[in-house]
Design a protein around this motif. Structure first.
Motif, mmCIF file in Angstrom:
data_model
loop_
_atom_site.group_PDB
_atom_site.id
_atom_site.type_symbol
_atom_site.label_atom_id
_atom_site.label_comp_id
_atom_site.label_asym_id
_atom_site.label_seq_id
_atom_site.Cartn_x
_atom_site.Cartn_y
_atom_site.Cartn_z
ATOM 1 N N THR A 62 0.521 -0.911 -0.163
ATOM 2 C CA THR A 62 0.156 0.181 -0.064
ATOM 3 C C THR A 62 0.657 1.184 -0.219
ATOM 4 O O THR A 62 0.149 2.217 -0.368
ATOM 5 C CB THR A 62 -1.004 -0.372 1.063
ATOM 6 O OG1 THR A 62 -0.105 0.618 2.192
ATOM 7 C CG2 THR A 62 -2.124 -1.637 0.819
ATOM 8 N N ASP B 63 -0.832 10.128 -3.343
ATOM 9 C CA ASP B 63 -1.024 8.882 -3.322
ATOM 10 C C ASP B 63 -1.533 9.004 -5.199
ATOM 11 O O ASP B 63 -1.424 9.872 -6.157
ATOM 12 C CB ASP B 63 -1.877 8.565 -2.720
ATOM 13 C CG ASP B 63 -3.520 10.286 -2.659
ATOM 14 O OD1 ASP B 63 -3.240 11.114 -3.646
ATOM 15 O OD2 ASP B 63 -3.827 10.030 -2.323
ATOM 16 N N LEU C 38 -6.206 2.607 5.990
ATOM 17 C CA LEU C 38 -6.373 1.229 4.892
ATOM 18 C C LEU C 38 -7.282 0.527 6.294
ATOM 19 O O LEU C 38 -7.618 -1.012 5.414
ATOM 20 C CB LEU C 38 -4.593 0.947 5.526
ATOM 21 C CG LEU C 38 -4.358 1.671 4.665
ATOM 22 C CD1 LEU C 38 -2.427 0.876 4.912
ATOM 23 C CD2 LEU C 38 -4.042 0.926 3.351
ATOM 24 N N TYR D 168 -3.489 4.153 -2.885
ATOM 25 C CA TYR D 168 -4.456 4.033 -2.659
ATOM 26 C C TYR D 168 -5.106 5.881 -2.071
ATOM 27 O O TYR D 168 -3.911 6.270 -2.328
ATOM 28 C CB TYR D 168 -5.006 3.015 -1.331
ATOM 29 C CG TYR D 168 -4.121 3.931 -0.157
ATOM 30 C CD1 TYR D 168 -4.918 4.651 0.781
ATOM 31 C CD2 TYR D 168 -3.080 3.767 0.575
ATOM 32 C CE1 TYR D 168 -4.651 5.122 2.134
ATOM 33 C CE2 TYR D 168 -2.308 4.361 1.786
ATOM 34 C CZ TYR D 168 -3.285 4.857 2.071
ATOM 35 O OH TYR D 168 -2.937 5.540 3.096
ATOM 36 N N ASP D 169 -6.451 5.573 -1.869
ATOM 37 C CA ASP D 169 -7.317 7.395 -1.838
ATOM 38 C C ASP D 169 -6.341 8.026 -0.464
ATOM 39 O O ASP D 169 -7.520 7.663 0.624
ATOM 40 C CB ASP D 169 -8.008 7.237 -1.700
ATOM 41 C CG ASP D 169 -8.635 8.829 -1.832
ATOM 42 O OD1 ASP D 169 -8.070 9.768 -2.048
ATOM 43 O OD2 ASP D 169 -10.485 8.716 -2.127
ATOM 44 N N SER D 170 -5.852 8.464 0.424
ATOM 45 C CA SER D 170 -5.249 8.297 0.839
ATOM 46 C C SER D 170 -5.612 10.456 1.699
ATOM 47 O O SER D 170 -5.415 11.142 1.158
ATOM 48 C CB SER D 170 -3.754 8.308 1.089
ATOM 49 O OG SER D 170 -3.172 9.291 2.401
ATOM 50 N N ASP E 285 -8.580 4.465 -7.185
ATOM 51 C CA ASP E 285 -7.973 3.468 -6.155
ATOM 52 C C ASP E 285 -8.343 1.872 -6.412
ATOM 53 O O ASP E 285 -9.038 1.411 -5.716
ATOM 54 C CB ASP E 285 -8.881 4.141 -4.967
ATOM 55 C CG ASP E 285 -8.418 3.705 -3.307
ATOM 56 O OD1 ASP E 285 -7.583 2.133 -3.263
ATOM 57 O OD2 ASP E 285 -8.538 3.797 -2.460
ATOM 58 N N LEU F 60 -6.701 -0.482 -4.315
ATOM 59 C CA LEU F 60 -6.939 -1.552 -3.294
ATOM 60 C C LEU F 60 -8.799 -1.136 -2.883
ATOM 61 O O LEU F 60 -9.012 -2.455 -2.886
ATOM 62 C CB LEU F 60 -5.966 -0.784 -2.008
ATOM 63 C CG LEU F 60 -5.406 -0.188 -1.681
ATOM 64 C CD1 LEU F 60 -4.477 0.042 -0.349
ATOM 65 C CD2 LEU F 60 -3.858 -1.737 -1.832
ATOM 66 N N LYS F 61 -9.465 -0.753 -3.432
ATOM 67 C CA LYS F 61 -10.795 -0.836 -3.986
ATOM 68 C C LYS F 61 -11.075 -2.124 -3.982
ATOM 69 O O LYS F 61 -12.248 -2.797 -4.207
ATOM 70 C CB LYS F 61 -11.837 0.412 -3.827
ATOM 71 C CG LYS F 61 -11.646 1.977 -2.921
ATOM 72 C CD LYS F 61 -12.291 1.202 -1.521
ATOM 73 C CE LYS F 61 -12.870 2.781 -0.742
ATOM 74 N NZ LYS F 61 -13.946 2.727 -0.052
ATOM 75 N N TYR G 106 -11.222 -0.178 3.682
ATOM 76 C CA TYR G 106 -11.432 -1.304 2.322
ATOM 77 C C TYR G 106 -11.908 -2.999 3.511
ATOM 78 O O TYR G 106 -12.248 -4.113 2.984
ATOM 79 C CB TYR G 106 -10.269 -1.836 2.520
ATOM 80 C CG TYR G 106 -9.166 -0.598 1.298
ATOM 81 C CD1 TYR G 106 -9.469 0.146 0.332
ATOM 82 C CD2 TYR G 106 -8.983 0.644 2.986
ATOM 83 C CE1 TYR G 106 -8.878 1.099 -0.265
ATOM 84 C CE2 TYR G 106 -8.534 1.516 2.773
ATOM 85 C CZ TYR G 106 -9.003 2.353 0.531
ATOM 86 O OH TYR G 106 -7.598 3.425 0.106
#
Length: 431
Positions: A102, A119, A191, A111-113, A129, A131-132, A195
């Motif tokens: 990540t 990011d 995180l 990811y969308d931090s 994103d 990770l989504k 998720y």
């Protein structure tokens, strides 16, 4: 269920409460039991560094300063990324979970931090994103998801005093360490709240500043409070610290130090995992052609199981979001093997015979699986075990083999035509 209950009792007896009061939740202990059964996972090293095709350490090895390195981000546009393809590839290989970077040492969040604009959403043309998408695909296909997070950060100005790496990044000669710890914990909170279920956090980078006050107690409590089932592991190359839930080994089987990272590490009482690459590097490397063969990787998986460890096998996706064809082909071949022989590793524990030059043993109930990886003689001596052997057969075919119990062990007659197998598996039952 019986196995989980027994394992829970055992774990509670082994917990070290001297240095820090940490009592794992029942959900955490259940997850540890699952982890012990899983045996095989996919590691993914992916970031904007893939654009340069020189692995994940390129910022350090090429001495690229932050201002220059930031120019890479707009070129990262993985339009061919398909989370479901990745998950199905892993599942077809026989893998039970995925661990993805990540944030690596370059500090870039994949990811969308909300706490940083360094990011994937704010700095790349892709603006999605990943990770989504990956979390949704893992949930759909019943694979658990772990998040790798680098405690080391070559980009953040408050990672100060500087560690042993990242000295060419061009950061100011000052910073506030407390601010960095808060920043790290805030990203971990993101995180662990955005998720869904996270199976665990895979830390790396502690080794860059061994003497720093990492405030691990604070960070570990945060993780366990946000997701009580989540397992914490750290690639610090030491015996596990209080609050950690599994122990990892980089490029080494537990108890070995061939990779040079495990010299200070002693095997503790926690579940184990070993991580290795499919070629040489972790991140995408255009010129890295040191591909490990199907035989090497299957045998490593088997050896890991014989050491009571999981095997986390790494791929470094290309900047377009695809896994390179050499890796996909080998993973497919491994999958063909796990479909046929996986029963001899999944859900097992290390067998009654310590790992040998010829191979390893695994055990499930009263059945011992003898994995013969290197042997040329038709007469095979299985070292003596506590319980008398009552049957020996070839795994899967159930073909019974002639054997004789002696004072030194059990002499087994092996079929000559199977001696060159990647893994000749014997099924031994005891009285």
């Amino acid at each position: 269920m019986k196995r989980i209950v027994l394992y829970t009792i055992c774990l509670l007896c082994c917990i070290n409460l001297n240095a820090q009061e940490y009592t794992p939740t029942q959900a955490n202990l259940k997850n540890r039991a699952w982890f012990l059964d899983a045996k095989f996972g996919l590691f993914i090293h992916w970031g904007i560094y893939s654009v340069l095709g020189q692995h994940e350490w390129v910022m350090e090895t090429e001495k690229i300063d932050i201002e220059t390195y930031e120019k890479i981000a707009p070129f990262f546009n993985p339009t061919a990324f398909n989370a479901e393809e990745w998950v199905l590839m892993a599942k077809d290989a026989g893998m039970k979970y995925i661990t993805i970077t990540t944030k690596h040492h370059d500090g870039f969040a994949m990811y969308d931090s909300k706490i940083s604009d360094w990011d994937i959403m704010d700095r790349t043309a892709y603006k999605k994103d990943i990770l989504k998408e990956l979390a949704a695909a893992c949930k759909k296909h019943n694979l658990k998801l772990f998040f790798y997070y680098s405690q080391l950060d070559w980009h953040h100005p408050d990672y100060y005093p500087r560690g042993t790496t990242g000295k060419s990044a061009g950061r100011p000669a000052n910073g506030n360490w407390e601010n960095y710890i808060d920043y790290m914990n805030e990203q971990l909170s993101e995180l662990l709240t955005n998720y869904g279920d996270v199976a665990g956090i895979w830390f790396d980078g502690w080794w860059d500043k061994k003497e720093a006050n990492w405030q691990l107690d604070k960070t570990y409590k945060l993780i366990h409070s946000l997701q009580p089932a989540a397992l914490i592991g750290s690639n610090h190359h030491l015996t596990p610290k209080p609050g950690e839930d599994f122990q990892m080994f980089e490029k080494d089987l537990p108890g070995e130090n061939k990779g040079g990272f495990s010299g200070e590490s002693k095997i503790g009482s926690l579940p184990l995992e070993t991580a290795e690459t499919m070629a040489s590097k972790w991140g995408f490397s255009l010129q890295d052609k040191a591909y490990k063969s199907k035989k090497e990787l299957i045998q490593y998986l088997v050896k890991a199981a014989g050491h009571n460890s999981n095997f986390l096998l790494n791929v470094g996706p290309m900047p377009n979001g695809k896994i390179q064809p050499e890796f996909r082909k080998t993973l497919s071949e491994i999958g063909a093997w796990t479909k046929q022989y996986g029963e001899s590793i999944y859900g097992t524990r290390s067998g009654p015979i310590a790992p040998q030059i010829w191979g390893v043993t695994t055990k499930k109930g009263k059945t011992i699986y003898v994995h013969i990886l290197e042997w040329k003689d038709e007469n095979f001596l299985l070292p003596k075990i506590d319980e008398p052997v009552k049957n020996v057969s070839i795994f899967k075919s159930k073909e019974k083999l002639d054997y004789k119990n002696t004072e030194f062990g059990t002499v087994i007659k092996l079929p000559k035509e199977l001696l060159n197998s990647i893994d000749l598996i014997l099924e031994v039952t005891v009285k």
